[in-house]
Design a protein around this motif. Structure first.
Motif, mmCIF file in Angstrom:
data_model
loop_
_atom_site.group_PDB
_atom_site.id
_atom_site.type_symbol
_atom_site.label_atom_id
_atom_site.label_comp_id
_atom_site.label_asym_id
_atom_site.label_seq_id
_atom_site.Cartn_x
_atom_site.Cartn_y
_atom_site.Cartn_z
ATOM 1 N N ARG A 35 0.935 -1.173 -0.026
ATOM 2 C CA ARG A 35 0.047 0.134 -0.001
ATOM 3 C C ARG A 35 0.960 1.187 0.226
ATOM 4 N NH1 ARG A 35 -2.685 1.131 4.175
ATOM 5 N NH2 ARG A 35 -1.634 -0.108 5.712
ATOM 6 N N PRO A 38 1.728 3.077 -3.658
ATOM 7 C CA PRO A 38 0.644 3.719 -4.217
ATOM 8 C C PRO A 38 0.296 4.922 -3.580
ATOM 9 C CG PRO A 38 0.292 1.448 -4.310
ATOM 10 C CD PRO A 38 1.580 1.480 -3.694
ATOM 11 N N ALA A 39 0.541 5.089 -2.118
ATOM 12 C CA ALA A 39 0.301 5.874 -1.462
ATOM 13 C C ALA A 39 1.197 7.091 -1.835
ATOM 14 C CB ALA A 39 0.139 5.778 0.109
ATOM 15 N N THR A 43 0.029 10.842 -3.330
ATOM 16 C CA THR A 43 0.000 12.075 -2.518
ATOM 17 C C THR A 43 1.174 12.883 -3.158
ATOM 18 O OG1 THR A 43 -0.318 10.653 -0.521
ATOM 19 C CG2 THR A 43 0.391 12.667 -0.070
ATOM 20 N N ALA A 283 -2.892 9.409 3.871
ATOM 21 C CA ALA A 283 -3.019 8.863 2.648
ATOM 22 C C ALA A 283 -3.209 7.148 2.710
ATOM 23 C CB ALA A 283 -1.979 8.895 1.470
ATOM 24 N N LEU A 284 -2.583 6.688 3.706
ATOM 25 C CA LEU A 284 -2.534 5.204 4.138
ATOM 26 C C LEU A 284 -3.892 4.969 4.677
ATOM 27 C CD1 LEU A 284 1.056 5.020 5.261
ATOM 28 C CD2 LEU A 284 0.167 3.625 3.154
ATOM 29 N N GLN A 287 -6.956 4.535 2.389
ATOM 30 C CA GLN A 287 -6.860 3.562 1.310
ATOM 31 C C GLN A 287 -8.028 2.456 1.687
ATOM 32 O OE1 GLN A 287 -2.798 2.029 1.239
ATOM 33 N NE2 GLN A 287 -2.218 3.384 -0.230
#
Length: 287
Positions: A35, A38-39, A43, A283-284, A287
């Motif tokens: 994860r 992508p975070a 961001t 951001a994490l 998700q």
């Protein structure tokens, strides 16, 4: 050094890479790292390069491995054959090596640049999850494990400007690391063995001192942290934390982005540094 490009600033990171078996058995930390890439991209945008400071690439003086291409190095023994067959062929960052050399020189540190490559498992196992396409250039920085935490932090401070030019400064080690305490290290026993109390106490102490920005105590962790010598008989797996923390700076408290353990005493915590780490944590969480 005014030639560094203006790109979105990135947090610095410390990732616990744990056993090489994480490449085959991701567990909670591997799922987090899946994860994480992508975070970061969502961001801040894709990093232009990764400066990797790993517990397994050590030298007497700083050395930048400035090859055009890198391959995964199977620097371990006694593991399943499938682990030795894994590949991670990533581009190198020879131009970045010159930038890093100049930044270190400005702080009084002489670094050598070699046109050689190879990614130890402390680099390629996490990057297989962050960037599985191996499409982000990587520059390993071999470093001196005999230098104390405060000196490692100072080296990280010298690298802080890289974050402002789209470079991900990534320290890789383990928040606890005493292989003699583990239920296994080669995948032949459950990785979810109950955590030893000493490991849990050390991880919690470290998180609390980091949240308080208690730098002087953190620098003196071997004398002040509970079970410090037991959790780190040698401290090369913890020192990359200080390099990444230095790149984040003193003024913002480190954030623990992930916490878990494997094999009973191998801490898998991850940290973010710099004011951008809060955005990454948000951001994490989203998700």
């Amino acid at each position: 050094m005014d030639t560094l490009p203006a790109l979105p600033a990135l947090p610095a990171l410390f990732l616990s890479h744990g056993s090489p078996m994480i490449a085959l058995e991701p567990g909670a930390a591997g799922a987090f790292m899946q994860r994480l890439g992508p975070a970061i991209d969502a961001t801040f945008g894709r990093p232009r390069a990764i400066l990797a400071v790993s517990a397994h690439t050590l030298t007497r003086e700083p050395v930048l491995l400035a090859a055009e291409r890198h391959a995964a190095v199977p620097d371990f023994g006694g593991f399943p054959q499938a682990l030795y067959e894994m590949r991670y062929d990533a581009p190198g960052a020879p131009a970045l090596a010159q930038e890093v050399k100049a930044l270190l020189a400005a702080s009084g540190v002489t670094a050598h640049v070699l046109g050689e490559g190879g990614l130890d498992h402390g680099i390629w196992t996490p990057l297989r999850y962050l960037y599985p396409q191996a499409d982000v250039p990587v520059l390993p920085l071999a470093w001196m494990p005999m230098a104390p935490p405060a000196q490692q932090f100072a080296m990280g401070q010298a690298l802080a400007r890289l974050r402002e030019s789209g470079v991900l400064v990534m320290g890789s080690g383990s928040i606890t690391h005493n292989l003699r305490l583990l239920s296994t290290f080669t995948g032949r026993a459950p990785m979810d063995a109950p955590e030893k109390p000493e490991s849990a106490a050390f991880r919690q102490w470290f998180a609390e001192r980091a949240a308080a920005r208690d730098w002087e105590t953190l620098f003196d962790y071997r004398a002040q942290a509970p079970h410090a010598a037991l959790m780190h008989p040698t401290d090369e797996h913890l020192l990359p934390w200080y390099v990444a923390a230095g790149a984040g700076g003193r003024d913002v408290a480190p954030l623990r982005l992930h916490q878990s353990h494997t094999y009973g005493a191998l801490g898998m915590d991850a940290y973010g540094f710099g004011e951008e780490a809060r955005r990454l944590r948000e951001a994490l969480a989203a998700q």
